[in-house]
Every structure is written in C-alpha cells, then in structure tokens.
Write an enzyme that holds these catalytic residues in place. Structure first.
Site, PDB file in Angstrom:
ATOM      1  N   ASP A 117       0.826  -1.208   0.000  1.00 30.43           N
ATOM      2  CA  ASP A 117       0.000   0.000   0.000  1.00 30.43           C
ATOM      3  C   ASP A 117       0.862   1.260   0.000  1.00 30.43           C
ATOM      4  O   ASP A 117       2.018   1.249   0.426  1.00 30.43           O
ATOM      5  CB  ASP A 117      -0.930   0.002   1.209  1.00 30.43           C
ATOM      6  CG  ASP A 117      -1.994  -1.086   1.119  1.00 30.43           C
ATOM      7  OD1 ASP A 117      -2.240  -1.573   0.005  1.00 30.43           O
ATOM      8  OD2 ASP A 117      -2.570  -1.438   2.166  1.00 30.43           O
ATOM      9  N   ASP A 169       0.688   4.022   1.736  1.00 29.74           N
ATOM     10  CA  ASP A 169       0.846   4.837   2.942  1.00 29.74           C
ATOM     11  C   ASP A 169       2.158   4.473   3.645  1.00 29.74           C
ATOM     12  O   ASP A 169       2.938   3.664   3.170  1.00 29.74           O
ATOM     13  CB  ASP A 169      -0.359   4.657   3.872  1.00 29.74           C
ATOM     14  CG  ASP A 169      -0.585   3.196   4.248  1.00 29.74           C
ATOM     15  OD1 ASP A 169       0.276   2.352   3.916  1.00 29.74           O
ATOM     16  OD2 ASP A 169      -1.611   2.892   4.868  1.00 29.74           O
ATOM     17  N   GLU A 225       2.636   2.766   6.350  1.00 27.34           N
ATOM     18  CA  GLU A 225       2.653   1.368   6.749  1.00 27.34           C
ATOM     19  C   GLU A 225       3.091   0.492   5.584  1.00 27.34           C
ATOM     20  O   GLU A 225       3.924  -0.408   5.739  1.00 27.34           O
ATOM     21  CB  GLU A 225       1.259   0.952   7.222  1.00 27.34           C
ATOM     22  CG  GLU A 225       1.220  -0.354   7.975  1.00 27.34           C
ATOM     23  CD  GLU A 225       1.604  -0.207   9.435  1.00 27.34           C
ATOM     24  OE1 GLU A 225       1.888  -1.234  10.057  1.00 27.34           O
ATOM     25  OE2 GLU A 225       1.641   0.922   9.937  1.00 27.34           O
ATOM     26  N   TYR A 262      -7.889   3.457  -2.696  1.00 23.39           N
ATOM     27  CA  TYR A 262      -7.292   3.125  -1.410  1.00 23.39           C
ATOM     28  C   TYR A 262      -8.078   3.769  -0.280  1.00 23.39           C
ATOM     29  O   TYR A 262      -8.444   4.944  -0.344  1.00 23.39           O
ATOM     30  CB  TYR A 262      -5.841   3.580  -1.374  1.00 23.39           C
ATOM     31  CG  TYR A 262      -5.078   3.044  -0.193  1.00 23.39           C
ATOM     32  CD1 TYR A 262      -5.070   1.685   0.082  1.00 23.39           C
ATOM     33  CD2 TYR A 262      -4.381   3.895   0.656  1.00 23.39           C
ATOM     34  CE1 TYR A 262      -4.382   1.179   1.162  1.00 23.39           C
ATOM     35  CE2 TYR A 262      -3.680   3.397   1.746  1.00 23.39           C
ATOM     36  CZ  TYR A 262      -3.689   2.040   1.995  1.00 23.39           C
ATOM     37  OH  TYR A 262      -3.004   1.545   3.077  1.00 23.39           O
TER      38      TYR A 262
END
Length: 908
Positions: A104, A106, A108, A329
């Site tokens: 992803d 982001d 994280e 997302y």
C-alpha cells in the site's frame, strides 16, 4: 552473478500484502509476473520476553525491544507463523529476474516494502510500485513509473512504532501496579480514554432543568391547520435548552421568562379565548452545498450513522472493496479527486440526473489536514466509468454492497449542483380582550425548490427520496394581518439533556478535529479500549468503566503531558515533519525519551511506583449526604465498589458512572446493609441465609464468610427480582443441584441443576434443558422423566461436530484451512494444530485472515497448554514443538525473570 541470472525463469516477482490483493492484481499482469502476498508485516519488534533474541536478553533495555542506549536501534524479528511465508518468498525470488514491491502507498505500506527488502536481500533490481486503485490502467501506470523506497516515510513509520513501544511498555507496567493487571497505555489510546472519561464527568456534573412552553394548533379561514410554538410573553423570551447553565441548572440570563407547569396551564387557558393574528411573515432563500468525497474518517463516521457499522466493520468491508478493485485506497486524509474521477462523476450526473444537476465547472475539494500523508485522493469507486452498484450485486457481500453504494452516491453527489430552497418564518400574536400580555408564537416552513445533490445523497439517510420529502415543511396559504382560529393550546414540558456520550463516529470526528492520531488507526484504537474494558457499549454509545476513571486520574495527575491534547497533536505534526524529511527521527526520539530542557518519558516515570498511592488513584468521589461521610467509588482488583466509611456495596459492571448518582449510591449501600441481615436460618444447618448483591447481580448465600467452611452461593434465576426472594425461595435456590429421585428403569439419580447455559435435568450422561417457563426449583420427578423421555433436540451441542462460523484460506504455517468456531468458552480460531481464542470485544464478522494469523501465531508462540503438553510430550516430543512452533527456552530468560519491572514490561 551473471551465471546466477542466466538460470532465472525471466518472470518478475510482485509482492503485495494480502492474497485477495494478489489475486486481483494477477488478473492484470499476465504470465510474465508472479504475484505473491507477504500476509501483512513479515518483521516486527518482539512481543515479549520469549521473542527477544538470546544475545539481547541480558541488556537493561531488552524488555523494550529497542536499544535506547544506541540510537534507538530497534530489534526486529520474524514473528512466529511468518517464517514459512518468508521462506516461500525467498524461494520465488531465487528464480525471479526482478522484484516489484507493491504494498500500500501509505507509511505502513512503505515500511512493509522496506522490511521485505531487508529480509529477502534481493540480488535483482528492486522497484517500488505505487497505485491508489487496483485497476488495469492504474497497475500499468505504476509499472511504467516505478520508484525507489521512500526512506523518509520508512523512518517516520519506524519512529511512530518505536514511540508507541516506548510509551506502551514503559507506562503500562505502572498501570498494572497501581490500578489493575493487564491494562495498557498508548499514545492515542490513553488520550481517547481521557476524552470519554471527561465527557462522562460532564454528564455526572450535569444538573437537569425543566421548562414549559405552549404548542398551538391554529387554522386559517380555509380550515387548514398548522402548529406554532410559543416564543415570548409580553416581550420576554421563552428559554431553550441552550439558555441553561449545565453546572447549576439555572438560566444564564434573567431576561428569559421561565414558566412552570401551573403558569403554562394558566396561560393556555387564558389564550383559548384570545384573538390570533399573523403579525409578520419572512421568507429567506437558502442554498446547501454537497459534501466532499469520503476520507477514512468521514467514511467511518457516516457508515456508523447511516449503516450502524463499527469502525472495524467499515474498514473490513472497505479493505475488501479495495483489494478486489472496486474502490480506491481506503486509508486517506484527502478529499481531492483525480481529474479522470471528476470527469466520470460529471458524466454520471448528466446521464442519470440531467444536465440541470451539473454545475458549470467541476467542484474541487481541498483537504483540511495539514499533511494528508495516507494517500492523495479521496475514497471513490475505482476506474472510469464508475461501476454501478446494481452491477455488483452477487459479487459483493451485504456489508460491501451497502458501503459501495454509499461511496458511489457520495462521490457522484460531490460533483452535483447546490440544493436551493426557501425558509419561511410566520409570527403570530395572541391577545385576549382583557388586555393581558401578548403571547407571540412562531411557525417555520421550508420548501426545496431544486434538490440538486440531495437527489443522490442525503447525509445520514438511506433513502434520499424519502428524506427529501421529509425536508419539505409546507405551511398553509396565509397572509400578514389574517386572523387565525386557535384549535388547541397544549402546555409542553422540556428537560435539558446532558452532553451525549461519544459514539464511535463522534469519537473519530473529535480525534481527527484535534489532530490526534491517524484515521487509519482509529478502528484499532476503539477495538483496544473495548477489549481492555476501558469502555463498554450502551446502545451505540461508548460508556467508560470505573477502571477508565482510575487510569485517567493517574495519568492526569502524574503524567499530564502524556494525555495532554495539544502535546499529543504536536507529536503527530512532528512525525509528519519526519515523513517530509524536515526533521530528524533520532533527535525527536531522544527528546521524547530522555528529555531536552524538560523531563523526558524516562525521567517522568522515575520514582512513580513509590510516589503514587493506589488508594487515591482508585477513588472517585460521588458526593456527601448531609451530616454523613462522603461516598466514593473504589476501583478494586476484583471490580468497582461503593464505600462510605465502613459500609461497602458492589457495583454492577453494566451500570454506567453517570447512573451512580448520590441517591443511587445511597440506595445501593442501603441494599448492601440489608444483605448483612439474614432472611432467616437454614433448617438443616442452622446457618444464616443472606440475599447479596454482587458485581454480576444478586445472589443468595448460606453461611458467612467468617465461617471455616466456604459459604454456598446460588444465582437468582432468569427473571427473578431481589424483592421476590423469600427464605423459602432462597432455600430452594441453594438446594440446586437437587436430586429428584431414581429413574424407574435405570435406577440412576435424576438431578435438576441451574447451569451456565440455563436450567437442565440430568440422568447419567443424558441431559435435557428445561423448557421456557419451567423453573428448576419447582420441577418434579414426573416432569423430569417426561422431559428425558423426549428425543434430544438437534442443536449445536458441545459434543457434536460444529460447523465453522467462518472459513479462511489455508494457513501458510500448517497448510490447513483457518476456521472460526464456537466453543464452550467462546469463539476461537483453529488452523488444524493451534486453537486461539478471540479477544473479548472482538467482532467475528469483521475478522480478517491477517488478524486470524496474528492471533494463531501469538498463541502458538506460548506453546501448548500444560495438560496437552504433558500428553504430547509423552507421545511425540519432537512433533509437539514442530506443530506448535514453540521455541526452546533460553537460559537467560531465568535471569531476566529476577527483574520484576522488566518481567512485567515484557508481558505488555
């Protein structure tokens, strides 16, 4: 190197987080790519003493998993249960020509990609793929424009993780010692608990006020009726709820006319003969603009209001929609829409609603969040044109379908024209012939002239058409100066209400508005405070427990910075600065932990274990009756209780703090005092029989706690009230389990009992539940025999094989499907080898495979239970270790156990 690359199969390896995402991406990538999932994080900080590598166990900082003495270097390990997946990824990488990390977009996701790169140590080109929707066009665009791993984002995420570890592992042990074991503290979690406790304090301090007004039903010359409310009498305004001081219950301003019931009734009686005239009419146009597209926070809030979803349930459905290519997302702070999405939405507006609903130019939305780092576009349907919700029926489950429908409508509505209408206010004066003071009433009406975006989306409503109809409040045709007939004048009572408790939606909104935490973490924060029993649900509201009060008091009094709203929000800004490369992570961590001009976390915690008096922290004042000792709530290790001098009374766990008023506390203490007086004596033993009130409800007890023999207790039956319990009823309850006599055929005893799952009869191994309405204290042998003669009802018996409530794909550790099952002691997971209980408060409908794997891995790391372990070791000692994934104990663990503080902290 050249020789190795010659043996590669020419395929590119693409790694994503989840199998569902891998399947969706595989559809767009053909045979030249192998797509595999990491199944979440493959590396993390150790979760306890058992996971700390042997070489670090003797270090003073080992319990943290972070070397605070050397640049805050984290100790990373591959968690139990992830080793097999790591081996699989390494095997696939051996034959790959290059590696694409497509986690992803982001922080994280960036951290997962970095950990993959660090663990797999690829000897082939590594590229980072970033996309905000899983569509063919987006994937091809990402492949054409790969980038490298963003180290600033990685450092920001690592700093956040270390910060949370330092906070949690240093502060939590203090809570265990001073409040209760197994509690936890957290950077955002503890602030959320304080917010909820502060709201409850406001409710406890609130003093309700009652005021009266009149509701008039009037009719025009044509007989058309409408209602109007009293707003003033003789020039003095009638107050509304906002005009009262919540702390005193009195009016804030003496200019208001406060009517009581008698005065309102007299005024109504006088006005029944009055003449009512329309003295003023005012019409004002209004416009209403559409809401921006969803962010993570607003999606959670609206799904809670409109669909009744918890934050976790919302994010589970959104995650699935994203991974299967239906929405963009779902972790984002941005309200921006890409041009292609704006064009797609405007095309739908024109085709579905008509060009009159299309504004002249596209609407542009800008996020109010200072650093919208999660992603750079709002949550919207993926691709273009957008898929119609109806076209996905049968492909999505119920939650996904409802959430997608809401996202689709909100996105389309965001590009529609304003709603326009008119508000009408009519002022009516009533005056009787005696010349008494004039009474002024007002009626309001609203007409929607052009629905605009409301045709597609009304916030908080499932049915825009019905909501539009409700928004129209039409007044009859009246004119200024017209006389009206009073048909009815009804006195109305109003009571001011305390501030509402936080719901999941309003707590999420409050945290976001204060700049505390990230919307993507709010679901897990709410899960945690529920699981740790800091809060419990009362309807849709979050009510704090008395433990939450004690924890809030401790942190506010002794570690105020850690729960200061401004300080916590500033931490988010500092972390954002690190992600942008504007600040150094080491400087920040040193300042937080060791201090720089002000005490850091380590200094603040020094001597707190001896300074803090647990009795003061666990005492919450309720009030002082005149001439008596004050009444307080004490938070004990075995539950909260009331205390007044030497008097004590248990508190039910479902009783919210604001319900424990001074009057309620006195009532409970009086009941507890009565419980000290026996109902009578047992004719068989001579021991006194008491009716007691415990933390789980009322019960009867034979004997005293001072007796050498433990007193016998029995709970009241379902539906029984304490006032219904006589000595005879108590004796019957204490007689359970009761031997009814011998079975005429087998000779075995027939016994009636009140069990955990309700009353039942038993003969040998044969049992039957008592039907509703049949009491175990009244059932006879004949009743029991008739019941035992009936065929056993087919139900989910504990001895029968149970159908799983949910089945996930095969575990990468055992190769067996992961099943969610219901057992005698609650819900649990099984992967063919390990059983793992679901935490208290966890919602089975929102459980994901990744969460299931984490729970199973954590349980496997603890090794088998004592009884099972003994049996397995006797049979197959080697197989036991292989099946459970248990690691051998390191000799250093014994040494570490001698340090109480560190031992406690390692269990966090």
């Amino acid at each position: 190197m050249a020789k190795k690359s010659a043996t590669r199969n020419g395929k590119s390896l693409v790694i994503v987080e989840s199998p569902a995402k891998a399947r969706t991406i595989s559809k767009f990538l053909g045979n030249d790519y192998t797509v595999e999932a990491s199944i979440g994080h493959i590396r993390d900080l150790p979760q306890g003493a058992k996971e700390i590598p042997a070489e670090f166990k003797d270090e003073d900082w080992a319990y943290l998993g972070v070397n605070v003495e050397q640049d805050f270097n984290p100790v990373y390990i591959v968690p139990p249960g992830k080793s097999a997946q790591v081996r699989k990824l390494k095997g696939l990488l051996k034959d790959a020509k290059d590696l694409y990390l497509a986690t992803d977009e982001d922080r994280e996701g960036e951290a997962i990609s970095w950990h993959l790169s660090e663990v797999l140590k690829p000897r082939v080109p590594v590229r980072r793929l970033v996309f905000h929707e899983i569509t063919k066009e987006a994937i091809q665009e990402a492949l054409s424009n790969p980038r490298t791993i963003d180290n600033d984002l990685v450092k920001a995420q690592e700093t956040r993780r270390i910060l949370d570890r330092l906070y949690g592992y240093e502060v939590s042990p203090l809570l265990w010692r001073k409040v209760r074991p197994k509690l936890s503290a957290g950077r955002v979690q503890s602030v959320a608990v304080r917010l909820i406790v502060e709201r409850e304090r406001q409710r406890m301090a609130f003093i309700a006020s009652t005021y009266w007004d009149l509701l008039a039903r009037l009719a025009n010359a044509a007989g058309q009726e409408f209602e109007a409310e009293l707003v003033s009498v003789d020039g003095r305004d009638i107050p509304a709820g906002k005009d009262f001081d919540s702390a005193t219950g009195k009016l804030k301003n003496a200019k208001f006319l406060l009517l009581d019931e008698r005065e309102a009734g007299e005024l109504a009686q006088r006005l029944r003969l009055a003449e009512f005239t329309v003295t003023a009419m005012e019409e004002k146009p209004f416009t209403s603009k559409p809401y921006p597209p969803f962010t993570t926070s607003t999606l959670q809030q609206e799904a809670n209001r409109k669909l009744g979803f918890t934050a976790r349930r919302t994010m589970k459905a959104a995650q699935s929609l994203y991974e299967n290519g239906h929405i963009t997302y779902m972790r984002t702070d941005s309200t921006n829409l890409a041009k292609v999405a704006v064009d797609a939405a405007r095309e739908l507006v024109a085709s579905q609603y008509g060009r009159e609903y299309l504004p002249d130019s596209p609407r542009l939305y800008q996020t109010k969040v200072k650093n919208a780092q999660e992603a750079h576009e709002a949550i919207r349907p993926a691709g273009h044109p957008f898929e119609f919700p109806e076209a996905l029926r049968g492909q999505l489950d119920g939650d996904e379908q409802r959430l997608y429908d809401m996202i689709w409508k909100r996105t389309v509505a965001s590009q529609m024209a304003d709603s326009r209408g008119r508000r009408m206010t009519v002022t009516i004066t009533g005056r009787d012939k005696s010349g008494s003071p004039a009474a002024v009433f007002q009626a309001g009406g609203k007409t929607i002239d052009f629905a605009g975006y409301l045709r597609a989306y009304v916030e908080g409503s499932d049915d825009p058409a019905a909501e539009l109809a409700d928004k129209d409040v039409v007044l009859p045709n009246i004119r200024e100066g017209e006389s009206l007939e009073p048909r009815e004048l009804e006195p109305k009572s109003h009571t001011t209400q305390p501030p509402a408790r936080y719901s999941e939606a309003s707590l999420t909104r409050a945290l976001e508005e204060m700049g505390i935490g990230r919307p993507s973490t709010y679901a897990s924060i709410i899960d945690t405070i529920l699981a740790r029993e800091y809060v419990f649900k009362k309807g849709n509201a979050l009510a704090p427990t008395w433990v939450a009060f004690a924890v809030a008091q401790l942190l506010e009094a002794h570690l105020p910075n850690l729960v200061d709203y401004g300080f916590t929000a500033q931490m988010e800004d500092d972390l954002d600065a690190i992600s942008r490369g504007e600040a150094g992570h080491l400087d920040y961590l040193r300042k937080f932990y060791f201090g720089n001009g002000r005490a850091g976390l380590k200094k603040q915690l020094e001597n707190k274990a001896t300074e803090i008096d647990a009795r003061d922290i666990g005492r919450i004042r309720i009030g002082r009756p005149p001439g008596e000792d004050p009444i307080v709530v004490r938070v004990g290790r075995y539950g909260p209780f009331l205390e007044q001098g030497e008097r004590r009374a248990s508190l039910r766990e479902d009783l919210a703090p604001d319900e424990v008023t001074l009057e309620k506390a006195q009532e409970l203490l009086a009941q507890a005092s009565q419980a000290d007086e026996p109902l009578g004596a047992c004719p068989e033993t001579g021991k006194p029989i008491f009716l007691k009130l415990g933390r789980f409800g009322p019960y009867v007890q034979r004997g005293s706690t001072d007796d050498e023999e433990k007193p016998k207790n029995a709970s009241l039956l379902k539906g029984m009230k304490p006032e219904d319990v006589t000595l005879d009823v108590a004796l019957k309850l204490l007689s359970l389990p009761r031997d009814l006599g011998a079975h005429p055929t087998s000779g075995q005893s027939v016994v009636v009992s009140n069990g955990r799952f309700g009353p039942y009869v038993k003969c040998g191994d044969d049992t039957r539940s008592l039907p509703a309405g049949v009491s175990p204290i009244d059932v006879t042998l004949a009743d029991a025999l008739a019941l035992l003669a009936q065929p056993k009802a087919m139900r989910r018996g504990f001895g029968a094989k149970r159908e799983p409530l949910k089945v996930f794909e095969a575990s990468p550790v055992t190769g067996e499907p992961i099943q969610l099952l219901e057992g005698r002691y609650g819900l649990y997971l099984n992967d063919g080898v390990t059983n793992a209980s679901l935490p208290k408060g966890a919602e089975p409908e929102t459980l994901t495979k990744e969460q299931a794997l984490e729970l199973l891995a954590a349980r496997a790391a603890l090794g088998p239970s004592t009884k099972k372990s003994a049996r397995r070791k006797a049979a197959k000692p080697a197989a036991a270790k292989a099946s459970t994934g248990a690691a051998p104990k390191a000799p250093a663990a014994k040494k570490a156990a001698k340090k109480p503080a560190k031992k406690a902290a390692r269990k966090a």
